[in-house]
Design an enzyme around this catalytic site. Sequence first.
Site, PDB file in Angstrom:
ATOM      1  N   ALA A  66       0.888  -1.302   0.133  1.00 35.47           N
ATOM      2  CA  ALA A  66       0.160   0.052   0.002  1.00 35.47           C
ATOM      3  C   ALA A  66       0.900   1.208  -0.004  1.00 35.47           C
ATOM      4  O   ALA A  66       2.097   1.217   0.365  1.00 35.47           O
ATOM      5  CB  ALA A  66      -0.869  -0.036   1.307  1.00 35.47           C
ATOM      6  N   GLY A 111       0.892  -5.183   1.020  1.00 33.67           N
ATOM      7  CA  GLY A 111      -0.463  -5.112   0.062  1.00 33.67           C
ATOM      8  C   GLY A 111       0.094  -6.060  -1.173  1.00 33.67           C
ATOM      9  O   GLY A 111      -1.063  -6.396  -1.875  1.00 33.67           O
ATOM     10  N   GLU A 114      -0.523  -9.412  -0.644  1.00 41.60           N
ATOM     11  CA  GLU A 114      -1.871  -9.668  -0.184  1.00 41.60           C
ATOM     12  C   GLU A 114      -2.858  -9.667  -1.551  1.00 41.60           C
ATOM     13  O   GLU A 114      -3.766 -10.536  -1.609  1.00 41.60           O
ATOM     14  CB  GLU A 114      -2.450  -8.676   0.713  1.00 41.60           C
ATOM     15  CG  GLU A 114      -1.812  -8.626   2.263  1.00 41.60           C
ATOM     16  CD  GLU A 114      -2.203  -7.607   3.012  1.00 41.60           C
ATOM     17  OE1 GLU A 114      -1.901  -6.197   2.431  1.00 41.60           O
ATOM     18  OE2 GLU A 114      -2.624  -7.919   4.097  1.00 41.60           O
ATOM     19  N   GLU A 134       4.323  -4.844   7.169  1.00 49.30           N
ATOM     20  CA  GLU A 134       3.707  -3.905   7.834  1.00 49.30           C
ATOM     21  C   GLU A 134       4.393  -3.357   9.054  1.00 49.30           C
ATOM     22  O   GLU A 134       4.142  -2.451   9.764  1.00 49.30           O
ATOM     23  CB  GLU A 134       2.351  -4.067   7.852  1.00 49.30           C
ATOM     24  CG  GLU A 134       1.462  -4.010   6.583  1.00 49.30           C
ATOM     25  CD  GLU A 134       1.619  -5.499   5.626  1.00 49.30           C
ATOM     26  OE1 GLU A 134       2.607  -6.290   6.020  1.00 49.30           O
ATOM     27  OE2 GLU A 134       0.823  -5.609   4.853  1.00 49.30           O
TER      28      GLU A 134
HETATM   29  N1  CAA Z   1       4.672   3.260  -0.866  1.00 47.94           N
HETATM   30  C1  CAA Z   1       4.861   4.590  -1.291  1.00 47.94           C
HETATM   31  N2  CAA Z   1       6.062   4.498  -1.918  1.00 47.94           N
HETATM   32  C2  CAA Z   1       7.098   3.500  -2.123  1.00 47.94           C
HETATM   33  C3  CAA Z   1       6.682   2.155  -1.799  1.00 47.94           C
HETATM   34  C4  CAA Z   1       5.439   2.082  -0.977  1.00 47.94           C
HETATM   35  N3  CAA Z   1       4.809   1.003  -0.323  1.00 47.94           N
HETATM   36  N4  CAA Z   1       7.800   1.302  -1.974  1.00 47.94           N
HETATM   37  C5  CAA Z   1       8.527   1.869  -2.623  1.00 47.94           C
HETATM   38  N5  CAA Z   1       8.193   3.090  -2.817  1.00 47.94           N
HETATM   39  C6  CAA Z   1       8.935   4.300  -3.543  1.00 47.94           C
HETATM   40  C7  CAA Z   1      10.124   4.749  -2.584  1.00 47.94           C
HETATM   41  O1  CAA Z   1       9.708   5.522  -1.727  1.00 47.94           O
HETATM   42  C8  CAA Z   1      10.818   5.274  -3.795  1.00 47.94           C
HETATM   43  O2  CAA Z   1      10.610   6.692  -4.039  1.00 47.94           O
HETATM   44  P1  CAA Z   1      11.559   7.786  -4.360  1.00 47.94           P
HETATM   45  O3  CAA Z   1      12.374   7.436  -5.403  1.00 47.94           O
HETATM   46  O4  CAA Z   1      10.553   8.943  -4.445  1.00 47.94           O
HETATM   47  O5  CAA Z   1      12.358   8.001  -3.212  1.00 47.94           O
HETATM   48  C9  CAA Z   1      10.752   4.410  -4.903  1.00 47.94           C
HETATM   49  O6  CAA Z   1       9.494   3.875  -4.566  1.00 47.94           O
HETATM   50  C10 CAA Z   1      11.815   3.263  -4.945  1.00 47.94           C
HETATM   51  O7  CAA Z   1      11.825   2.780  -3.774  1.00 47.94           O
HETATM   52  P2  CAA Z   1      13.335   2.482  -3.214  1.00 47.94           P
HETATM   53  O8  CAA Z   1      14.105   3.681  -3.472  1.00 47.94           O
HETATM   54  O9  CAA Z   1      13.088   2.149  -1.602  1.00 47.94           O
HETATM   55  O10 CAA Z   1      13.630   1.033  -3.874  1.00 47.94           O
HETATM   56  P3  CAA Z   1      14.672  -0.058  -3.150  1.00 47.94           P
HETATM   57  O11 CAA Z   1      15.188  -0.963  -4.537  1.00 47.94           O
HETATM   58  O12 CAA Z   1      15.767   0.692  -2.349  1.00 47.94           O
HETATM   59  O13 CAA Z   1      13.818  -0.867  -2.304  1.00 47.94           O
HETATM   60  C11 CAA Z   1      11.856  -1.989  -1.446  1.00 47.94           C
HETATM   61  C12 CAA Z   1      12.696  -1.486  -2.507  1.00 47.94           C
HETATM   62  C13 CAA Z   1      12.513  -3.037  -0.747  1.00 47.94           C
HETATM   63  C14 CAA Z   1      10.449  -2.575  -2.086  1.00 47.94           C
HETATM   64  C15 CAA Z   1      11.538  -0.729  -0.579  1.00 47.94           C
HETATM   65  O14 CAA Z   1      10.952   0.319  -1.359  1.00 47.94           O
HETATM   66  C16 CAA Z   1      10.403  -0.978   0.482  1.00 47.94           C
HETATM   67  O15 CAA Z   1      10.615  -1.517   1.413  1.00 47.94           O
HETATM   68  N6  CAA Z   1       9.122  -0.558   0.195  1.00 47.94           N
HETATM   69  C17 CAA Z   1       8.090  -0.312   1.226  1.00 47.94           C
HETATM   70  C18 CAA Z   1       7.500  -1.767   1.274  1.00 47.94           C
HETATM   71  C19 CAA Z   1       6.634  -1.812   2.329  1.00 47.94           C
HETATM   72  O16 CAA Z   1       6.709  -1.568   3.495  1.00 47.94           O
HETATM   73  N7  CAA Z   1       5.149  -2.463   1.871  1.00 47.94           N
HETATM   74  C20 CAA Z   1       4.074  -2.541   2.987  1.00 47.94           C
HETATM   75  C21 CAA Z   1       3.396  -1.031   2.979  1.00 47.94           C
HETATM   76  S1  CAA Z   1       1.701  -1.174   4.168  1.00 47.94           S
HETATM   77  C22 CAA Z   1       0.947  -1.991   3.421  1.00 47.94           C
HETATM   78  O17 CAA Z   1       1.056  -2.784   2.415  1.00 47.94           O
HETATM   79  C23 CAA Z   1      -0.312  -2.201   4.343  1.00 47.94           C
HETATM   80  C24 CAA Z   1      -1.635  -3.146   3.868  1.00 47.94           C
HETATM   81  O18 CAA Z   1      -1.659  -4.237   4.143  1.00 47.94           O
HETATM   82  C25 CAA Z   1      -2.455  -2.769   3.252  1.00 47.94           C
END
Ligand code: CAA
Length: 260
Positions: A66, A111, A114, A134
């Site tokens: 998400a 997500g 999911e 999360e």
């Molecule tokens: N939401 C918003 N933006 C996201 C995102 C997310 N879930 N995941 C990645 N991005 C964005 C980053 O902020 C980044 O944006 P900028 O270039 O503007 O800074 C861009 O995508 C590239 O990401 P990274 O620079 O972080 O890329 P990376 O290769 O270093 O890492 C990754 C990749 C491991 C997937 C890392 O981006 C990450 O950990 N993302 C978040 C994953 C996460 O926590 N997901 C769960 C979300 S909560 C949820 O899903 C709730 C639910 O159950 C409904």
Amino acid sequence: MDYHNIIFGIEDGIATITFNRPKALNAMNAETMTELLCAATACKNDAAVKVLILTGSGDKAFVAGADISQMQNMTAVDALSFMELGHETLRLIETMPKPVIAAINGFALGGGTEISLACDVRFASENAAFGQPEILIGLIPGWGGTQRLPRIIGMGRAKELILSGGQINASRAYEIGLVNRVLPADQLLAESKKFAKKLAALPGFALKMAKHSINFGYDLSLDNATRLEAECCAQCFSTDDQKEGMKAFLEKRKPVYIGR
Ligand code: CAA
């Protein structure tokens, strides 16, 4: 509806929805989830669509979860609506009366995992990664992870992933039954389409009944579930495809199905 965050196409009875926010690794904001709901509803209602494939654009992410930047300032009331929107969409996909394949082409976190759990079959590229991170940002899964993940990989393994927030790679996901196949990245979509075509050629009503019996029998007592199965199986006998399938078998020829 005009789609801005997904690409939606239909070819030879196979619909494909591609998550397309590459700058955010295809993270799901409310607009993208609404587009998914709309496209999935169209697939459900279009008799020409036999199978649906979900995938992500680019070679890095299926869906990285998400959208954290959108969730950051949500109130609990906003968050409840966002989670409910996800549940409505994913339940529609899960119970759609036709097969849905997730072609997971990279990160499927939070997500993203999911969404894949609501699909019937999961094919992953060798570079795919799964997890429910999360907890690392002070949340728990909100789009079915605490419910579908234990049903698919078992309570102990699901708790390990959800409580630690850790990631697993595609081969580990295969080992624990989270994905059905692991494929080289450049073959993922082609193999998913090949499988989709195979399913699309099968009797549609029987596919619908099989999915219905599995989905709605799962939480019933064995007595009620086997009763449901018997009724679903019996209903197949009302179709031309069942008559043709059995006739062709006995005549030692390939069946010609007409989808009725
Ligand atoms: N939401 C918003 N933006 C996201 C995102 C997310 N879930 N995941 C990645 N991005 C964005 C980053 O902020 C980044 O944006 P900028 O270039 O503007 O800074 C861009 O995508 C590239 O990401 P990274 O620079 O972080 O890329 P990376 O290769 O270093 O890492 C990754 C990749 C491991 C997937 C890392 O981006 C990450 O950990 N993302 C978040 C994953 C996460 O926590 N997901 C769960 C979300 S909560 C949820 O899903 C709730 C639910 O159950 C409904």
